[in-house]
Design a protein around this motif. Structure first.
Motif, short mmCIF file in Angstrom:
data_model
loop_
_atom_site.label_atom_id
_atom_site.label_comp_id
_atom_site.label_asym_id
_atom_site.label_seq_id
_atom_site.Cartn_x
_atom_site.Cartn_y
_atom_site.Cartn_z
N ARG A 147 0.86 -1.24 0.01
CA ARG A 147 0.08 0.12 -0.04
C ARG A 147 0.86 1.48 -0.14
O ARG A 147 0.33 2.26 0.14
CB ARG A 147 -0.82 0.05 1.36
N GLN A 148 2.28 1.17 0.03
CA GLN A 148 3.15 1.96 0.05
C GLN A 148 3.95 2.47 -1.12
O GLN A 148 4.77 3.19 -1.39
CB GLN A 148 4.12 1.99 1.07
N ASP A 149 3.21 2.14 -2.45
CA ASP A 149 3.70 2.34 -3.81
C ASP A 149 5.41 1.90 -3.75
O ASP A 149 6.15 2.62 -4.33
CB ASP A 149 3.59 3.79 -4.05
N ASP B 257 8.87 -0.05 -5.36
CA ASP B 257 9.48 -0.60 -6.31
C ASP B 257 10.16 -1.95 -6.02
O ASP B 257 10.08 -2.84 -6.88
CB ASP B 257 10.41 0.34 -7.04
N HIS C 161 6.57 -5.88 -8.93
CA HIS C 161 7.49 -5.54 -8.10
C HIS C 161 8.72 -6.33 -8.01
O HIS C 161 8.68 -7.60 -8.26
CB HIS C 161 6.90 -5.53 -6.66
#
Length: 572
Positions: free
Chosen positions: A392-394, A396, A420
């Motif tokens: 939920r924290q964007d 990579d 990811h």
């Protein structure tokens, strides 16, 4: 004086003294008999009786047994390696370690026939022992001085400049820093002793410090290049005070001695360098055992070139690390260097354009620009919970300290399948075993085949010292048994550990041994149809991937390590 043929009941040094006409046969037999009755060495009793002076006895013994005679007064007592040999052995056998050269320990003796002492020292230290003859009375004096010096080590530390003023900081529960320089026990010798243990461990390149109380002894050991070595024996009476000092620095409860505790401290040794220590206490039968893991941030910035990857392995690792999505798994037993490999990859990927989050238990090395989370099972923050939050924290790139259960594995694989890059570790012995482990956890085979990009299995072997390593002869059948092929033996030069002043028994530092297995199409098919570890290994070898044994043999051919080391670290 008696002639030699009348001394039929005599042997060794006593017979030599009669032959040299330094003692009569009657005197020699009487002295030898009395020494045996009193259960004391013949040399000690002879000098004590004042029949002969110690120098005369030492010269006769040197001539009889071919052992070199040295003047012990010319040796600086401060450089004697007395900590290598237990005090009780020194006193019981009347010997004294003089100096260490590589794997050899030279020991001062007054009686060269005391082979039991040399054998016991060899057994306890793991070093080959060489006797050096010294005069009996001077050896007695030197042993007493050495024992007195050990007894006063703590109080003498008061004269060591800078040991009292080391800069410590700890992290409290809220992440705030607390200075500990003035806290706790106001006991300068204890403070300096603990500081000295920490500084010496860093200077020696140790990875762990063990402080261990027993019923009648107390010892400090360092783990250097993966091997534990005893370095100090503080008085047992100081065990509680030393433990209290470490617990104060680590922000632990000094009054609680019944349950294990975990803490952390930071020691700043210069303006640009600070060392973290992860501290663990454990209540044992005779007190608290303390283990401190030394966490040097510089290990994360070594660079992939210094880890020991072969060129092809390095290329495959970097390719997988730079993939936009997928999973990179590093596997191996505890202490095999998995964390350093992962941190090296993360450090390469760390840039302002990427959002990197890690979940670790605990965070070992702090890296700027990376969001690091300490897993806390008691508070409900396990690896699975941290992973859900990361998604939920964007993110990579996500680093999971370890995949321990199906829930964590499932979330990590879903993250790898949805754009990811996921890096993690498992405790398995090989790359093929890692895939089998995931299947056994309950992860669907098609998810494994589609998500995993690369698996790295690794071990750490001690690296040969470049200053003293020498070629050694190893029988051909032993080399073939070790895994070398017949064609490999032509021109093969195998090096052995010798030992010198700049290394640790012939080794200096460690090097990684790797098995780097990309997820190929064929291996994916084997997993999908339910194939086992043996089939995966056969396919891996068919595709030209070097297993751990082959990678280890390559390091032997390159003169990097020894056959003994490869056999020690690779269970195959």
């Amino acid at each position: 004086m008696a002639t030699p043929n009348t001394a039929s009941n005599l042997s060794g040094l006593a017979l030599r003294l009669v032959r040299d006409q330094l003692l009569s046969t009657a005197d020699a037999e009487q002295l030898q008999s009395e020494a045996q009755k009193k259960k004391v060495p013949f040399v000690s009793y002879l000098v004590e009786s004042k029949k002969l002076d110690s120098l005369t006895v030492a010269q006769a013994a040197s001539n009889e047994f071919g052992v070199p005679l040295v003047e012990i007064d010319a040796i600086d007592p401060d450089v004697l390696p007395t900590k290598l040999v237990a005090e009780k052995i020194i006193e019981r056998h009347h010997v004294l370690p003089l100096y260490k050269r590589g794997t050899r320990l030279f020991v001062a003796v007054a009686d060269p026939t005391n082979l039991q002492a040399l054998d016991e020292i060899k057994f306890n230290t793991g070093l080959s022992t060489e006797p050096i003859l010294v005069e009996e009375d001077k050896l007695t004096k030197a042993i007493q001085q050495a024992m007195d010096a050990q007894d006063t080590t703590l109080s003498d530390l008061a004269g060591d400049d800078g040991l009292e003023d080391l800069d410590f900081a700890t992290e409290d529960e809220d992440g705030g820093k607390g200075e500990t320089g003035e806290d706790g026990i106001n006991d300068t010798p204890i403070v300096k002793f603990v500081n000295k243990v920490l500084i010496d461990a860093i200077n020696r390149g140790a990875s762990d410090i063990h402080i261990e109380p027993y019923e009648k002894s107390y010892r400090v050991r360092y783990r250097q290049d993966g091997i534990l070595q005893e370095v100090a024996n503080p008085p047992l009476a100081l065990a509680h005070r030393i433990a209290a000092r470490v617990k104060i620095l680590s922000r632990l409860d000094i009054a609680e001695r019944r349950i294990p505790q975990d803490g952390r401290m930071k020691m700043r040794i210069s303006k640009n360098r600070a060392i973290d220590f992860r501290v663990s206490t454990l209540p044992t039968l005779f007190g608290e055992k303390i283990v401190m893991r030394i966490l040097d941030p510089s290990s994360a910035t070594l660079g992939v070139d210094k880890l020991g990857f072969e060129p092809e392995q390095k290329e495959q690792l970097l390719k997988a690390a730079h993939s936009p999505y997928g999973m990179l798994l590093v596997t191996g037993p505890t202490g095999s260097g998995k964390t350093v490999t992962l941190y090296t990859c993360v450090n390469i990927l760390n840039s302002p354009e990427r959002n990197i989050s890690t979940a670790e238990d605990p965070v070992e090395i702090n890296l700027a620009g990376i969001n690091q989370v300490n897993v806390n099972d008691k508070a409900g923050l396990d690896f699975a919970a941290a992973l859900r939050s990361f998604l939920r924290q964007d993110p990579d790139i996500i680093l999971v300290g370890e995949i321990r259960d199906l829930e964590t594995a499932s979330i990590a694989i879903k993250a790898a399948q949805t754009g990811h890059m996921v890096l993690s570790t498992l405790h398995t012995n090989s790359a093929p075993a890692t895939l089998s482990r995931l299947v056994n956890m309950g992860v669907p085979p098609f998810n494994i085949a589609s998500a995993v990009n690369l698996i790295v299995a690794q071990r750490l072997a001690r690296r040969l010292c470049e200053s003293c390593k020498k070629p050694i002869e190893i029988p051909e059948h032993s080399l073939l048994k070790a895994g070398f092929k017949k064609e490999d033996l032509k021109g093969l030069v195998v090096y052995g550990a010798i030992g010198c002043n700049s290394c640790n028994n012939g080794y200096k530092g460690r090097v990684g041994i790797y098995e780097v297995m990309p997820m190929s199409e064929e291996i994916g098919k084997i997993i999908m149809r339910g194939g086992n570890e043996v089939e995966i290994r056969e396919q891996m070898l068919k595709e030209g991937v070097s297993d751990l044994r082959a990678s280890g043999l390559k390091k032997i051919r390159d003169g990097v390590t020894t056959l003994e080391e490869i056999d020690r670290v690779i269970n195959s």
